[in-house]
Design a protein around this motif. Structure first.
Motif, short mmCIF file in Angstrom:
data_model
loop_
_atom_site.label_atom_id
_atom_site.label_comp_id
_atom_site.label_asym_id
_atom_site.label_seq_id
_atom_site.Cartn_x
_atom_site.Cartn_y
_atom_site.Cartn_z
N ALA A 49 0.86 -1.19 0.00
CA ALA A 49 0.00 0.00 0.00
C ALA A 49 0.90 1.24 0.00
O ALA A 49 1.77 1.36 -0.86
N ASP A 50 0.72 2.15 0.98
CA ASP A 50 1.55 3.35 1.01
C ASP A 50 2.70 3.24 2.01
O ASP A 50 3.32 4.23 2.36
N LEU A 51 2.99 2.00 2.44
CA LEU A 51 4.09 1.74 3.38
C LEU A 51 5.31 1.29 2.59
O LEU A 51 5.23 0.37 1.76
N SER A 52 6.46 1.91 2.85
CA SER A 52 7.67 1.64 2.08
C SER A 52 8.83 1.34 3.03
O SER A 52 8.98 1.96 4.08
N ALA B 234 2.98 6.91 3.44
CA ALA B 234 2.38 8.10 2.83
C ALA B 234 3.37 9.27 2.88
O ALA B 234 2.99 10.41 3.06
N GLY B 235 4.66 8.93 2.73
CA GLY B 235 5.69 9.97 2.73
C GLY B 235 6.13 10.43 4.10
O GLY B 235 7.03 11.26 4.22
N VAL B 236 5.52 9.88 5.16
CA VAL B 236 5.86 10.29 6.53
C VAL B 236 6.90 9.31 7.09
O VAL B 236 6.64 8.10 7.17
N PRO B 237 8.10 9.78 7.48
CA PRO B 237 9.12 8.88 8.04
C PRO B 237 8.63 8.23 9.33
O PRO B 237 7.96 8.85 10.15
N ILE B 238 8.98 6.96 9.52
CA ILE B 238 8.60 6.20 10.71
C ILE B 238 9.87 5.66 11.36
O ILE B 238 10.66 4.97 10.70
N GLU B 239 10.05 5.95 12.62
CA GLU B 239 11.22 5.47 13.35
C GLU B 239 10.91 4.11 13.98
O GLU B 239 9.93 3.96 14.70
N LEU B 240 11.76 3.12 13.69
CA LEU B 240 11.60 1.79 14.25
C LEU B 240 12.90 1.33 14.90
O LEU B 240 13.98 1.71 14.44
N PRO C 164 -1.22 6.06 13.45
CA PRO C 164 -1.40 7.42 12.96
C PRO C 164 -2.17 7.52 11.64
O PRO C 164 -2.42 8.62 11.15
N PHE C 165 -2.55 6.38 11.06
CA PHE C 165 -3.15 6.38 9.73
C PHE C 165 -4.54 5.75 9.75
O PHE C 165 -4.88 4.98 10.64
#
Length: 226
Positions: A131-134, A145-151, A204-205
């Motif tokens: 989907a929109d997860l990269s 969706a273009g929003v950086p995610i810290e893992l 958040p989505f």
């Protein structure tokens, strides 16, 4: 990367682990050549980091046997020797690259990534996408969706495997094996990490991607299984 480190010097092995594991790479270790050969035969690795001078079976013979069995896993040899004849011998039995001790672990990672890029350019260049997860293979950057995610490293390992298998269901035991190898923690630990991963990539989505398949495991997909 999923790497096999065959190195009898435990300090060197620990230095490699301290640098690579927090970056999300998975490492298995062998401390002699016989153990290293057995591991290389028993599992699929992206690459093998192989010391030349090993107890029981040296790196040259180990590499020779792997290539004789038509195993094509990339091999980077580590050695204190800097003689041309030694390098030629290593390349002659099928090593793909050579690094002389003492070496920078940062350089080792760079050589591994460059080697895998040359051998599998399309696979390494393409980010995983659901989907929109990269998830970027090389930089380990995750975004939705273009929003950086810290893992953290465990969350990255879980996400990477779930994305590789998407939209299939991944059993709990498979996830535990992928992240912790043959020494999985207690079952609540996986549940805790899945909960924190879901909070990071879904909460958040609007659309949920990480689904629990009760009694079986988890799947990453746009829609829940019917």
């Amino acid at each position: 990367m999923n790497l096999l480190i065959v190195e009898d010097n435990r300090d060197i092995a620990a230095n490699i682990a301290d640098y690579l594991e927090p970056k999300g790479h998975r490492l298995d270790f062998a401390y002699d050549g016989v153990q290293g050969l057995a591991l290389a035969r028993s599992a699929e690795f992206d690459a093998i980091v192989l010391d030349l001078t090993l107890p029981r079976l040296d790196g040259i013979e180990l590499c020779r046997q792997l290539r004789a069995e038509r195993r094509t896993t990339p091999v980077i040899m580590l050695t204190a020797r800097d003689q041309l004849d030694d390098k030629l011998l290593g390349f002659g039995v099928g090593a793909d690259d050579y690094l002389v001790k003492p070496f920078s672990v940062k350089e080792l990672e760079a050589r591994l990534l460059a080697l895998l890029n040359r051998l599998h350019p399309a696979e390494q260049a393409t980010a995983l996408q659901v989907a929109d997860l990269s998830f970027n293979h090389q930089t380990l950057e995750v975004s939705r969706a273009g929003v950086p995610i810290e893992l953290n490293p465990i969350q990255r390992k879980l996400l990477h495997y779930l994305m590789q298998e998407s939209p299939r269901v991944v059993k709990r035991a498979q996830l535990e094996q992928r992240v912790w190898g043959d020494h999985p923690p207690d079952k609540d630990i996986l549940r805790t990490h899945i909960y924190s991963l879901r909070n990071a990539i879904d909460k958040p989505f609007e659309q949920r991607l990480l689904h629990t398949v009760h009694g079986v495991g988890y799947r990453l997909a746009e829609k829940e299984a019917e």
